[in-house]
Motif scaffolding. Sequence first.
Motif, PDB file in Angstrom:
ATOM      1  N   ILE A 114      44.025 -11.013  46.838  1.00  0.00           N
ATOM      2  CA  ILE A 114      43.043 -10.651  46.149  1.00  0.00           C
ATOM      3  C   ILE A 114      42.116 -11.764  45.982  1.00  0.00           C
ATOM      4  CG2 ILE A 114      42.336  -9.813  43.869  1.00  0.00           C
ATOM      5  CD1 ILE A 114      44.815  -8.125  43.764  1.00  0.00           C
ATOM      6  N   TYR A 115      42.847 -13.008  45.684  1.00  0.00           N
ATOM      7  CA  TYR A 115      42.103 -14.066  45.139  1.00  0.00           C
ATOM      8  C   TYR A 115      41.477 -14.803  46.332  1.00  0.00           C
ATOM      9  CZ  TYR A 115      41.074 -18.877  43.712  1.00  0.00           C
ATOM     10  OH  TYR A 115      40.469 -20.124  42.988  1.00  0.00           O
ATOM     11  N   SER A 149      40.521 -13.166  49.150  1.00  0.00           N
ATOM     12  CA  SER A 149      39.161 -12.416  49.911  1.00  0.00           C
ATOM     13  C   SER A 149      38.027 -12.732  49.550  1.00  0.00           C
ATOM     14  CB  SER A 149      39.676 -10.859  49.636  1.00  0.00           C
ATOM     15  OG  SER A 149      38.924  -9.973  50.250  1.00  0.00           O
ATOM     16  N   THR A 150      37.079 -12.635  50.646  1.00  0.00           N
ATOM     17  CA  THR A 150      35.806 -12.618  50.217  1.00  0.00           C
ATOM     18  C   THR A 150      34.855 -11.657  49.956  1.00  0.00           C
ATOM     19  OG1 THR A 150      35.254 -13.015  52.548  1.00  0.00           O
ATOM     20  CG2 THR A 150      35.894 -15.103  51.435  1.00  0.00           C
ATOM     21  N   SER A 151      35.494 -10.408  50.426  1.00  0.00           N
ATOM     22  CA  SER A 151      34.873  -8.962  50.346  1.00  0.00           C
ATOM     23  C   SER A 151      35.200  -8.607  49.097  1.00  0.00           C
ATOM     24  CB  SER A 151      35.381  -8.478  51.410  1.00  0.00           C
ATOM     25  OG  SER A 151      34.964  -7.164  51.448  1.00  0.00           O
ATOM     26  N   ILE A 152      34.166  -8.045  48.461  1.00  0.00           N
ATOM     27  CA  ILE A 152      34.332  -7.210  47.100  1.00  0.00           C
ATOM     28  C   ILE A 152      35.236  -6.030  47.333  1.00  0.00           C
ATOM     29  CG2 ILE A 152      33.268  -6.152  45.130  1.00  0.00           C
ATOM     30  CD1 ILE A 152      32.996  -9.229  44.891  1.00  0.00           C
ATOM     31  N   LEU A 153      34.668  -5.379  48.450  1.00  0.00           N
ATOM     32  CA  LEU A 153      35.376  -4.125  48.858  1.00  0.00           C
ATOM     33  C   LEU A 153      36.894  -4.420  48.855  1.00  0.00           C
ATOM     34  CD1 LEU A 153      35.143  -1.025  49.343  1.00  0.00           C
ATOM     35  CD2 LEU A 153      34.749  -1.739  51.690  1.00  0.00           C
ATOM     36  N   THR A 154      37.326  -5.410  49.507  1.00  0.00           N
ATOM     37  CA  THR A 154      38.671  -5.582  50.143  1.00  0.00           C
ATOM     38  C   THR A 154      39.421  -5.970  48.775  1.00  0.00           C
ATOM     39  OG1 THR A 154      38.012  -6.818  52.382  1.00  0.00           O
ATOM     40  CG2 THR A 154      40.066  -7.081  51.451  1.00  0.00           C
ATOM     41  N   LYS A 155      38.832  -6.541  47.940  1.00  0.00           N
ATOM     42  CA  LYS A 155      39.419  -7.166  46.670  1.00  0.00           C
ATOM     43  C   LYS A 155      39.599  -5.906  45.794  1.00  0.00           C
ATOM     44  CE  LYS A 155      37.297 -11.549  45.761  1.00  0.00           C
ATOM     45  NZ  LYS A 155      38.435 -12.494  45.542  1.00  0.00           N
ATOM     46  N   LYS A 156      38.802  -4.809  45.963  1.00  0.00           N
ATOM     47  CA  LYS A 156      39.056  -3.622  45.214  1.00  0.00           C
ATOM     48  C   LYS A 156      40.430  -2.762  45.670  1.00  0.00           C
ATOM     49  CE  LYS A 156      34.446  -2.826  43.167  1.00  0.00           C
ATOM     50  NZ  LYS A 156      33.105  -1.786  43.169  1.00  0.00           N
ATOM     51  N   LEU A 157      40.215  -2.836  47.024  1.00  0.00           N
ATOM     52  CA  LEU A 157      41.425  -2.263  47.896  1.00  0.00           C
ATOM     53  C   LEU A 157      42.848  -2.699  47.640  1.00  0.00           C
ATOM     54  CD1 LEU A 157      42.219  -0.071  50.106  1.00  0.00           C
ATOM     55  CD2 LEU A 157      41.703  -1.768  51.766  1.00  0.00           C
ATOM     56  N   LEU A 158      42.727  -3.940  47.495  1.00  0.00           N
ATOM     57  CA  LEU A 158      44.175  -4.774  47.316  1.00  0.00           C
ATOM     58  C   LEU A 158      44.453  -4.617  46.040  1.00  0.00           C
ATOM     59  CD1 LEU A 158      43.274  -7.970  49.312  1.00  0.00           C
ATOM     60  CD2 LEU A 158      44.899  -6.374  49.890  1.00  0.00           C
ATOM     61  N   VAL A 159      43.644  -4.588  44.969  1.00  0.00           N
ATOM     62  CA  VAL A 159      44.032  -4.265  43.396  1.00  0.00           C
ATOM     63  C   VAL A 159      44.391  -2.892  43.399  1.00  0.00           C
ATOM     64  CG1 VAL A 159      41.681  -3.786  42.535  1.00  0.00           C
ATOM     65  CG2 VAL A 159      43.518  -4.941  41.205  1.00  0.00           C
ATOM     66  N   ASP A 214      44.035  -9.184  36.548  1.00  0.00           N
ATOM     67  CA  ASP A 214      43.284 -10.187  36.081  1.00  0.00           C
ATOM     68  C   ASP A 214      42.802 -11.205  37.261  1.00  0.00           C
ATOM     69  OD1 ASP A 214      43.771  -9.399  33.393  1.00  0.00           O
ATOM     70  OD2 ASP A 214      45.423 -10.591  32.926  1.00  0.00           O
ATOM     71  N   ILE A 215      43.480 -11.395  38.277  1.00  0.00           N
ATOM     72  CA  ILE A 215      43.170 -12.122  39.316  1.00  0.00           C
ATOM     73  C   ILE A 215      41.804 -11.381  39.626  1.00  0.00           C
ATOM     74  CG2 ILE A 215      43.563 -13.018  41.840  1.00  0.00           C
ATOM     75  CD1 ILE A 215      46.507 -13.213  40.954  1.00  0.00           C
ATOM     76  N   TYR A 216      41.799 -10.263  39.922  1.00  0.00           N
ATOM     77  CA  TYR A 216      40.641  -9.515  40.593  1.00  0.00           C
ATOM     78  C   TYR A 216      39.576  -9.614  39.429  1.00  0.00           C
ATOM     79  CZ  TYR A 216      37.367  -5.473  41.323  1.00  0.00           C
ATOM     80  OH  TYR A 216      36.283  -4.701  41.411  1.00  0.00           O
ATOM     81  N   ARG A 217      39.619  -9.733  38.335  1.00  0.00           N
ATOM     82  CA  ARG A 217      38.483 -10.049  37.240  1.00  0.00           C
ATOM     83  C   ARG A 217      38.275 -11.397  37.200  1.00  0.00           C
ATOM     84  NH1 ARG A 217      40.816  -6.314  32.254  1.00  0.00           N
ATOM     85  NH2 ARG A 217      40.392  -4.134  33.009  1.00  0.00           N
ATOM     86  N   LYS A 218      39.053 -12.256  38.025  1.00  0.00           N
ATOM     87  CA  LYS A 218      38.574 -13.945  38.111  1.00  0.00           C
ATOM     88  C   LYS A 218      39.031 -14.436  36.567  1.00  0.00           C
ATOM     89  CE  LYS A 218      34.908 -13.638  41.490  1.00  0.00           C
ATOM     90  NZ  LYS A 218      33.791 -13.791  41.827  1.00  0.00           N
ATOM     91  N   GLN A 219      39.829 -13.914  35.636  1.00  0.00           N
ATOM     92  CA  GLN A 219      40.446 -14.353  34.708  1.00  0.00           C
ATOM     93  C   GLN A 219      41.431 -15.684  34.809  1.00  0.00           C
ATOM     94  OE1 GLN A 219      41.526 -10.886  32.310  1.00  0.00           O
ATOM     95  NE2 GLN A 219      39.355 -10.382  31.748  1.00  0.00           N
TER      96      GLN A 219
END
Length: 552
Positions: free
Chosen positions: A81-82, A84-94, A169-174
């Motif tokens: 998740i961290y 990945s440079t694609s928002i769509l991929t991040k959403k898919l992984l989370v 939290d990783i997806y939210r960049k916290q």
Amino acid sequence: MNRLKDIFSFSEDYPLIFTQADFWIFFAVIYFLYAILYSKKNLRSAYLFAISLLFYYKTSGLFIGILLFSTVNDFFLGKAIYNSTSILTKKLLVTVSVIINLGTLCYFKYAYFFTESYNNLFNTDYQVINYLAQFANSWASVDYFTVDAIILPVGISFYTFQTISYSVDIYRKQIKPLKSIIDFGFFVSFFPQLVAGPIVRAADFVPQIRKEIRVTKEDFGSATFMILKGLIKKMLFADFIAMNFMDRVFDVPEMFSGFTNIMAMIGYSLQIYGDFSGYTDIAIGLALLMGYKLPVNFDSPYKAIHCGDFWKRWHISLSSWLKDYLYIPIGGNRNGSIFSYVFITVFTFLGVFAYVDFGVAIIATAGIGLLLIVTLFSSKLAWHFNRNVNIMITMLIGGLWHGASWKFVIWGGLNGLGVVAYKYWRKISPYENSNSWLAITWKIAFTFIFITFTRIYFRGNSMDHINRFYQAIMTNMDWTNALVVLWEYRIVFVVMLFGYITHWLPYRTKDWLLDQFIKSNIIIKGLIAVIVAIICYQTYAADFQPFIYFQF
């Protein structure tokens, strides 16, 4: 040596429980070794991870595999998740992380609930089969696992929520992902809070993993105080009154007067607080002795002045988790969401159909649908509807988290109604802003009574058992024998009274007691510990009482 061998080897009959001497022997041994190597950060994490796995193995046997699966899964998903440079991929992984974690939790915790609900809905007779156990037996060519039952792994609800929050939290960049799987495994499995919380978030705990450990005199005193307080709560305020009074009443409520049943419910509110709060006090104390700080999980919940206030004080780590990862994402107090509307519609239909009939379920569902249509033409009504629906969904899911049964759903729903009702009542309440002791006492008493009498859905074994309890209260109050009951169980009621008095002590008094204990000489601390041990030993039963929240 044989005793140590038994303590450090797996036995279903002798799990490591905070209230047993075996655990304290276990802790003394591992703490001695920890004191030698705690300054070496890598070795410290590896050691505590290994000890935590051993502790969980002692508690749950081969279910340790589920814990390791969650650990490995979310460690690598978090990195993906961290990076990945694609928002769509991040959403898919989370999303994958949430689905895997909740899927695992649902398989072990809700298989019977879903199967029973499906059978009631469609008049079928499907039976639960443990396909995972069947596969494991076939793969290993053994017959070790039971295939006709799914056993709930201890603590799965707690560590599942922790791993979900890590990925989110990783997806939210916290937070940033941990570099070492050992550090992450240590975070997920830290043994003091592993099986019954509090739920620890990565953002709070991860920064502590690599810090310099330093246990001050104040830390040692506070930790010892928390442990002793937790033992008193569990063994005196919870186990003693349960074994000597409440369990007898709850087993056959119709055999006792309504007054006795009411006293049992008041006692149960103290028992469940002493049991769960006692566990988390001990967990916080143990962690502090090793240099780590866990979040506060209780804040004198029976001082709450309304239902919403109660849930800000009770099981704080769960309440805040549900708020941040469920309530706010589905719209909070501002907006609705597709999830909100679908959930409340489906849940209304299933709940009404399960306990009434198909026709009424259709009418109730149609009513929800009509209300949804009306909100399209009224922004004010839409705001009220969305806020209240989101509150109810959060409380219903919170109830279901506690147990895979409709009675827990009802319990969560009643508490949700309590929260919603207060939001409107406070606008017309004549004493809402009053600071008089009489008004505050009334608010606390009313909230306590409401919370106490909804808990029968929490304590009751079945809906039939719950109905028998309420029937005993409604038809057999028998006030004439109240004094006889009070005298017969006088020791229990004295303990209950003492428990509630200590709970309602002012904060400044509790802080003063803690401060005096911290400042006291080590000999005084030792004497107090011995006195507490003697008191707890006098109330100890041959059959140990597991912590109530182990079942969640």
